[in-house]
Every structure is written in C-alpha cells, then in structure tokens.
Motif scaffolding. Structure first.
Motif, PDB file in Angstrom:
ATOM      1  N   HIS A 132       0.820  -1.317  -0.037  1.00  0.00           N
ATOM      2  CA  HIS A 132      -0.005  -0.035   0.024  1.00  0.00           C
ATOM      3  C   HIS A 132       0.897   1.298   0.014  1.00  0.00           C
ATOM      4  CE1 HIS A 132       0.433   0.757   4.346  1.00  0.00           C
ATOM      5  NE2 HIS A 132       0.191   1.624   4.060  1.00  0.00           N
ATOM      6  N   LYS A 133       2.053   1.167   0.701  1.00  0.00           N
ATOM      7  CA  LYS A 133       2.929   2.402   0.639  1.00  0.00           C
ATOM      8  C   LYS A 133       3.392   2.794  -0.660  1.00  0.00           C
ATOM      9  CE  LYS A 133       4.332   1.832   5.245  1.00  0.00           C
ATOM     10  NZ  LYS A 133       5.525   1.129   6.309  1.00  0.00           N
ATOM     11  N   GLU A 134       3.457   1.878  -1.826  1.00  0.00           N
ATOM     12  CA  GLU A 134       3.953   2.485  -2.820  1.00  0.00           C
ATOM     13  C   GLU A 134       2.669   2.811  -3.987  1.00  0.00           C
ATOM     14  OE1 GLU A 134       6.907   2.055  -3.832  1.00  0.00           O
ATOM     15  OE2 GLU A 134       7.240   1.589  -1.671  1.00  0.00           O
ATOM     16  N   ALA A 135       1.492   2.912  -3.404  1.00  0.00           N
ATOM     17  CA  ALA A 135       0.535   3.551  -4.337  1.00  0.00           C
ATOM     18  C   ALA A 135       0.299   2.622  -5.376  1.00  0.00           C
ATOM     19  CB  ALA A 135       0.615   4.853  -4.488  1.00  0.00           C
ATOM     20  N   TYR A 136       0.253   1.242  -5.346  1.00  0.00           N
ATOM     21  CA  TYR A 136      -0.042   0.655  -6.364  1.00  0.00           C
ATOM     22  C   TYR A 136      -1.716   0.377  -6.309  1.00  0.00           C
ATOM     23  CZ  TYR A 136       4.776  -1.036  -6.532  1.00  0.00           C
ATOM     24  OH  TYR A 136       6.071  -1.008  -6.602  1.00  0.00           O
ATOM     25  N   HIS A 137      -2.358   0.075  -7.424  1.00  0.00           N
ATOM     26  CA  HIS A 137      -3.763  -0.109  -7.531  1.00  0.00           C
ATOM     27  C   HIS A 137      -3.808  -1.507  -7.623  1.00  0.00           C
ATOM     28  CE1 HIS A 137      -7.762   0.145  -8.644  1.00  0.00           C
ATOM     29  NE2 HIS A 137      -7.597  -0.795  -9.269  1.00  0.00           N
ATOM     30  N   LEU A 138      -4.636  -2.009  -6.514  1.00  0.00           N
ATOM     31  CA  LEU A 138      -4.624  -3.487  -6.354  1.00  0.00           C
ATOM     32  C   LEU A 138      -5.892  -3.987  -6.432  1.00  0.00           C
ATOM     33  CD1 LEU A 138      -1.879  -3.116  -4.753  1.00  0.00           C
ATOM     34  CD2 LEU A 138      -2.538  -5.045  -3.650  1.00  0.00           C
ATOM     35  N   ASP A 139      -6.368  -4.970  -7.209  1.00  0.00           N
ATOM     36  CA  ASP A 139      -7.749  -5.589  -7.289  1.00  0.00           C
ATOM     37  C   ASP A 139      -7.690  -7.045  -7.054  1.00  0.00           C
ATOM     38  OD1 ASP A 139      -9.014  -3.518  -8.563  1.00  0.00           O
ATOM     39  OD2 ASP A 139      -8.447  -3.991 -10.530  1.00  0.00           O
ATOM     40  N   HIS A 140      -8.693  -7.530  -6.281  1.00  0.00           N
ATOM     41  CA  HIS A 140      -8.650  -8.808  -5.633  1.00  0.00           C
ATOM     42  C   HIS A 140      -9.814  -9.730  -6.274  1.00  0.00           C
ATOM     43  CE1 HIS A 140      -9.693 -11.829  -2.365  1.00  0.00           C
ATOM     44  NE2 HIS A 140      -8.699 -12.230  -3.088  1.00  0.00           N
TER      45      HIS A 140
END
Length: 125
Positions: A22-30
């Motif tokens: 989360h600290k890297e500001a990636y957009h995650l979908d699960h």
C-alpha cells in the motif's frame, strides 16, 4: 500508477499483500479464483502490470491463468508472481515452464515481496 491483480482464495493473504504494497500507491484488485481472474482480465483488456497468484484455487487454478496470460499474442506483457504453499519442486518447475517470472513460498517475507514486485515492474516497463 501500476495495476496489480491478486488472485487468492484465502481471505487473509490478500490483506497481507495489500498491507505490504500500500505504501507504493499501487492499484490492487483482488479476485478469489481463476475463473474470476480470467473474467477480470477480459473486462480490463488485460490491463494489469503484474499478477500475484496462488496455484491451488477452485474453478481455474493459477497455472491456467498463468498459461492464458503468457500465451497471449497481442497486448503488453504482464509479469506474474506465483505465491503458494505448494512448494514442491515439480510445481515450481511447472510454473516457470509456463512463464512465471517469480515464485514465493507462503508465508511471504514482506520486504522480499516488495523488492520482487518492484524489480518485475521495472523490468516490464
């Protein structure tokens, strides 16, 4: 912003991955299984930069998703990391034969996951 698809049927593991990244500001979908993953990939026109997938899942396993992603003829290449409890040599070798870029055994070491994700994203830029 990099887009990452996490394919994992365990409810805890995606939360761990999200917490690490989360600290890297990636957009995650699960999504929770291979069938949902293939649908999500189609919906987004394979618009992910990285896929983190388990192997053993219902409906379509991680190998099926990996094979589909790596055998596409068009579109940008997508990096794939397999994260699994199933760490026997045959499964690891099968993953690499199908085109996996990396393999991590659960439980993941947070710093190791972060470094491997960053390395693959830089390689696939």
């Amino acid at each position: 912003m990099y887009r990452i698809l996490v394919i994992e049927d365990d409810e805890v593991m995606p939360k761990i991955i999200e917490r690490i990244l989360h600290k890297e500001a990636y957009h995650l979908d699960h999504v929770v299984n291979g069938k949902e993953a293939l649908q999500k990939l189609e919906e987004t026109n394979y618009g992910y930069d990285l896929i983190i997938t388990d192997i053993m899942m219902p409906y379509a396993n991680g190998f099926e998703v990996l094979s589909r992603v790596k055998n596409r003829k068009e579109g940008k290449p997508i990096a794939v990391i397999i994260v699994s409890n199933a760490g026997n040599e045959d499964m690891i070798l099968e993953g690499f034969k199908l085109g996996a870029d990396d393999f991590l055994k659960k439980p993941v070491i947070p710093g190791e996951l972060l470094i491997r994700v960053k390395r693959l994203l830089m390689r696939y830029q």
